[in-house]
Enzyme design. Structure first.
Site, PDB file in Angstrom:
ATOM      1  N   LEU A 494       0.814  -1.213   0.000  1.00  0.00           N
ATOM      2  CA  LEU A 494       0.000   0.000   0.000  1.00  0.00           C
ATOM      3  C   LEU A 494       0.849   1.266   0.000  1.00  0.00           C
ATOM      4  O   LEU A 494       0.410   2.322  -0.453  1.00  0.00           O
ATOM      5  CB  LEU A 494      -0.938   0.022   1.215  1.00  0.00           C
ATOM      6  CG  LEU A 494      -2.003  -1.077   1.275  1.00  0.00           C
ATOM      7  CD1 LEU A 494      -2.784  -0.975   2.582  1.00  0.00           C
ATOM      8  CD2 LEU A 494      -2.942  -0.984   0.087  1.00  0.00           C
ATOM      9  N   GLY A 497       7.249   4.113   3.901  1.00  0.00           N
ATOM     10  CA  GLY A 497       7.568   5.284   4.702  1.00  0.00           C
ATOM     11  C   GLY A 497       8.956   5.164   5.284  1.00  0.00           C
ATOM     12  O   GLY A 497       9.704   4.225   4.975  1.00  0.00           O
ATOM     13  N   GLY A 500       9.083   1.808   7.536  1.00  0.00           N
ATOM     14  CA  GLY A 500       8.655   0.498   7.115  1.00  0.00           C
ATOM     15  C   GLY A 500       7.721   0.562   5.922  1.00  0.00           C
ATOM     16  O   GLY A 500       7.467   1.624   5.347  1.00  0.00           O
ATOM     17  N   VAL A 502       3.884  -0.726   4.251  1.00  0.00           N
ATOM     18  CA  VAL A 502       2.510  -1.065   4.620  1.00  0.00           C
ATOM     19  C   VAL A 502       1.916  -1.989   3.557  1.00  0.00           C
ATOM     20  O   VAL A 502       2.049  -1.733   2.350  1.00  0.00           O
ATOM     21  CB  VAL A 502       1.646   0.201   4.761  1.00  0.00           C
ATOM     22  CG1 VAL A 502       0.229  -0.172   5.216  1.00  0.00           C
ATOM     23  CG2 VAL A 502       2.278   1.170   5.754  1.00  0.00           C
ATOM     24  N   LYS A 519       1.715  -2.841   8.884  1.00  0.00           N
ATOM     25  CA  LYS A 519       2.965  -2.114   8.681  1.00  0.00           C
ATOM     26  C   LYS A 519       4.117  -2.943   9.243  1.00  0.00           C
ATOM     27  O   LYS A 519       4.173  -3.228  10.439  1.00  0.00           O
ATOM     28  CB  LYS A 519       2.920  -0.749   9.355  1.00  0.00           C
ATOM     29  CG  LYS A 519       4.183   0.080   9.114  1.00  0.00           C
ATOM     30  CD  LYS A 519       3.930   1.548   9.351  1.00  0.00           C
ATOM     31  CE  LYS A 519       5.075   2.392   8.814  1.00  0.00           C
ATOM     32  NZ  LYS A 519       4.765   3.816   8.812  1.00  0.00           N
ATOM     33  N   ASP A 615       6.125  13.236  13.393  1.00  0.00           N
ATOM     34  CA  ASP A 615       6.257  13.030  11.946  1.00  0.00           C
ATOM     35  C   ASP A 615       4.931  13.325  11.236  1.00  0.00           C
ATOM     36  O   ASP A 615       4.445  12.519  10.440  1.00  0.00           O
ATOM     37  CB  ASP A 615       6.705  11.594  11.648  1.00  0.00           C
ATOM     38  CG  ASP A 615       7.266  11.440  10.237  1.00  0.00           C
ATOM     39  OD1 ASP A 615       7.652  12.468   9.637  1.00  0.00           O
ATOM     40  OD2 ASP A 615       7.313  10.315   9.733  1.00  0.00           O
TER      41      ASP A 615
END
Length: 776
Positions: A494, A497, A500, A502, A519, A615
């Site tokens: 999906l 980031g 990691g 997703v 994730k 973040d």
């Protein structure tokens, strides 16, 4: 008085070198621990580092153990509102960390940067110091003051003293004393711009200014210091120094400078040969009503003869005995535009307030001014300037009020008050309570029967080890194999980031399959600490809010760390902003901005413990099937905070959204999220990325471009001339630029941001991007 030539060597030394000259200290090594019954004393026994009583528990700090009053002069983890339990223990770990833990709380590090510390010392000066193996100072409390300045301690440019909430609660309070970049010492309420509109005292009006006849070097530019004789010296780099009236040179007197809970700066002395209380030697400002915000919203300060607070006519205290909470209406407010002139009257009050409306009406009489507010359903007060005939209307809330005989405020008050329970209402209350008690008894009996039946059924169920998602408060624990199977071998990605990747998956939820986002965290980003991981998962699992993505489960299996979130079908905010064919309307974008603000308010103020996201960016804002924005990855800040503070600051955030204090190694507060939100708000406004190298150089940095467009009156360029109300656009850009101020104390809280976004509170005129430090 200490001659100024004798003070020079002290000022020219670095803070670390100066403190090494403060004499002997009690030194401890890693492995040392403290409990509420033990403290680390300075050699003379005057100061102690350790636990002191606060509320119904304890806090950690430095206090005067040698005095009967045990006066607190410094506090660790100051913004933690939860008192520590009686079984708490503070350990000095071999990795240099100072860590709190007990049976009731998880391990919590102190907000002390101590990487590589090999010893800790409590000095007779009142300074707590951490040294490395070469005996170099790594950290000292004198560089991080709370509400008190001690003799030989400096307050350099950019640092503040922040008042405590009360004399018995050292949590950060409502006022601060700032040593500004321009060499001016000034006092402000918290969460306000550093401008003359909000400042209530400045060193420009303080004491006597003596010409510099001995050539003070520029190295001392912008320093406030307190010497052992109780003299306050302010070196502002202009060749002058400023000092308070003579205090006394007795070697038996101990001094401290404190900003009090009610916003007054006071210098106290204590005679060490006696057992009496502290003696007040000097204070500023002289007027106790000068601190703005002393009486909360819609309350004003009176001085007759003592300082007190009163509510506006028709208003009552929000909380009796707590004036910081302000006042609320005691009459029903009619919705706009259904308000009727006959339902209100105008009360005249000789008070003055901060006025956020910079467009007064001209050539008015007092009667015209009062009537103009009475007929405006959005107006709650009108301020009239006699002599110039200016009238300014104001909506709620009114702030920073005080009595002033030369100004006139007209306050709109309802003709009826909110009802109080009468005899009939008391009877209804009694009946209602009785029925409630009866219903509770019935439910309790029924519940016990159901519980007993369910327990029997549970004991008969086969224990086959299958894990399903439920509605428990804590997130579920999964094996790696289960999540690998749920995602079909992590086949459908999906997104990616900083921490990691997703994947889409499906988990059994009773008789149906629920789509989830799994994730898989980068192993290099996590320390191998099982207990901390489980504890953090429980914390994250207890966070429930409409504008947060729900954490459903996690995996801690070998070296594998995975998080299972509720699936968001509409993707991320980044998709909606940066894909032209998916861009949302202005109103929908503003709704999303409010959603994000609400989620951050929950993380910062309402969940326990509070969480700093660290973040915030469009990729971490997800949109559900109803178009509601939800913050994701809100637990990673806590999850990854298992290393030292320096390591933690190095790995957090995304380029373009990182607040300046990360790079400056300043203490990280919730204002880093406010900065990131400001950048995201500018992106929401303009539907472009914060950094875009494909644009012309002057437009590449969105923050700088937005500031340029604001100052040049060309805000239309930010929205590509999209049809947007000009006043609404200006308001949103102002909020975004205020949030992204380089100096974090200037940024508003997220609660204030939301109030401005929703129009509940007007944006102060002085909060414009061009506002600078005051010198009034």
């Amino acid at each position: 008085m200490m001659p100024i030539i004798m003070l020079l060597p002290f000022l020219l030394l670095s803070a670390a070198e100066a403190q090494q000259q403060q004499g002997t200290s009690n030194v401890v090594k890693p492995g040392f621990s403290l409990t509420p019954k033990t403290n680390l004393l300075s050699p003379s026994g005057l100061y102690a580092f350790g636990f002191y009583e606060q509320g119904d528990g304890y806090a950690v700090g430095i206090f005067l153990a040698g005095l009967p009053q045990k006066t607190v002069v410094w506090t660790a983890n100051r913004d933690s509102s939860t008192p520590l339990p009686a079984d708490v223990k503070l350990e000095f770990r071999t990795d240099g960390r100072l860590v709190l833990h007990s049976a009731q709380i998880k391990e919590t590090p102190l907000d002390i940067s101590s990487d590589g510390a090999s010893s800790a010392s409590m000095l007779d000066s009142g300074n707590f110091v951490l040294n490395n193996s070469a005996n170099r100072i790594l950290w000292q409390s004198f560089d991080h003051p709370t509400d008190t300045l001690l003799p030989t301690q400096n307050l350099p440019k950019g640092q503040v003293l922040s008042s405590s909430l009360s004399k018995s609660n050292q949590t950060r309070g409502k006022f601060l004393l700032l040593m500004q970049q321009d060499g001016v010492l000034a006092m402000y309420p918290v969460d306000t711009p550093y401008t003359d509109v909000y400042g209530y005292w400045t060193s420009v009006d303080w004491g006597s200014v003596v010409p510099n006849t001995i050539g003070l070097p520029k190295v001392i530019d912008g320093i406030l210091t307190l010497d052992g004789d109780g003299h306050l010296y302010l070196f502002n780099g202009s060749g002058n120094y400023t000092l308070n009236p003579a205090s006394g040179n007795s070697t038996e007197l101990l001094y401290r400078l404190t900003i009090e809970p009610y916003g007054i700066m006071r210098l106290h002395s204590h005679d060490m040969t006696q057992t009496g209380n502290w003696t007040l030697k000097w204070s500023r400002p002289d007027d106790g009503c000068k601190p703005k915000g002393l009486c909360g919203l819609n309350g004003y300060c009176v001085k007759d003869p003592d300082v007190d607070c009163e509510c506006l006519p028709g208003y009552v205290p929000v909380k009796e005995g707590d004036w910081f909470s302000g006042c609320k209406m005691n009459f029903p407010a009619e919705s706009c535009p259904a308000s009727s002139k006959s339902k209100y009257t105008m009360n005249e009050s000789n008070t003055q307030w901060i006025n956020d409306n910079d467009s007064p009406f001209k050539s008015f009489t007092p009667e015209n001014c009062s009537d103009a507010c009475l007929q405006d359903c959005n107006c709650v007060a009108a301020f009239f300037k006699d002599g110039v005939g200016e009238c300014t209307k104001q909506s709620l809330p009114l702030q920073f009020g005080r009595t002033n005989s030369s100004t006139v405020a007209f306050i709109k008050v309802g003709t009826s008050t909110l009802p109080k329970p009468g005899k009939k209402e008391h009877i209804l209350i009694i009946i209602g309570v009785s029925l409630g008690v009866f219903a509770f008894i019935v439910l309790a009996i029924s519940g016990f029967g159901i519980y007993k039946n369910r327990v029997m059924l549970y004991q008969m169920m086969p224990k086959n080890g299958n894990i399903e998602l439920g509605v428990d408060v804590a997130p579920k624990s999964f094996t790696y194999a289960q999540l690998e199977n749920a995602t079909h071998g992590f086949s459908k990605e999906l997104g990616r980031g900083a921490f990691g990747t997703v994947y889409e998956g499906a988990i059994s939820n009773g008789q149906i399959k629920e789509t989830v986002a799994v994730k898989r965290l980068d192993r290099s980003m996590l320390a191998e600490r099982e207990r901390e991981f489980h504890a953090e998962m429980k914390v994250i699992g207890r966070t429930h809010h409409k504008n947060l993505v729900r954490l459903l489960g996690y995996c801690h299996d070998g070296l594998n760390r995975l998080l299972v979130f509720k699936y968001m079908s509409n993707g991320s905010l980044a998709d909606k902003l940066f894909t032209p064919e998916k861009q949302l309307s202005w109103d929908k974008r503003m709704e999303i901005a409010c959603n994000i603000a609400r989620g951050l308010i929950y993380l910062h103020e309402e969940c326990e413990p509070q969480i700093i996201h660290c973040d915030i960016k469009p990729q971490n804002i997800l949109i559900d099937e109803d178009g509601c924005a939800k913050i994701s990855d809100f637990g990673l800040a806590k999850l990854l905070n298992v290393a030292q503070t320096r390591t933690f600051t190095e790995i957090r955030g995304t380029q373009g959204y990182i607040a300046p204090e990360w790079r400056q190694q300043l203490p990280v507060t919730d204002k880093v999220d406010v900065y990131s939100f400001g950048i995201v708000l500018l992106e929401i406004i303009s539907c472009r990325k914060s950094m875009d190298s494909n644009l012309p150089e002057e437009e590449a940095n969105l923050k700088e471009w937005a500031n340029h467009c604001f100052n040049s009156g060309e805000l239309g360029k930010l929205v590509n001339n999209e049809e947007v109300d000009k006043r609404e656009l200006e308001k949103m850009v102002k909020i975004g630029l205020w949030c992204t101020s380089d100096e974090f104390p200037l940024r508003p809280s997220m609660k204030k941001v939301l109030h401005m976004l929703e129009g509940i509170v007007n944006i102060p005129v002085s909060a414009s991007p061009a506002s600078s430090l005051i010198s009034f």
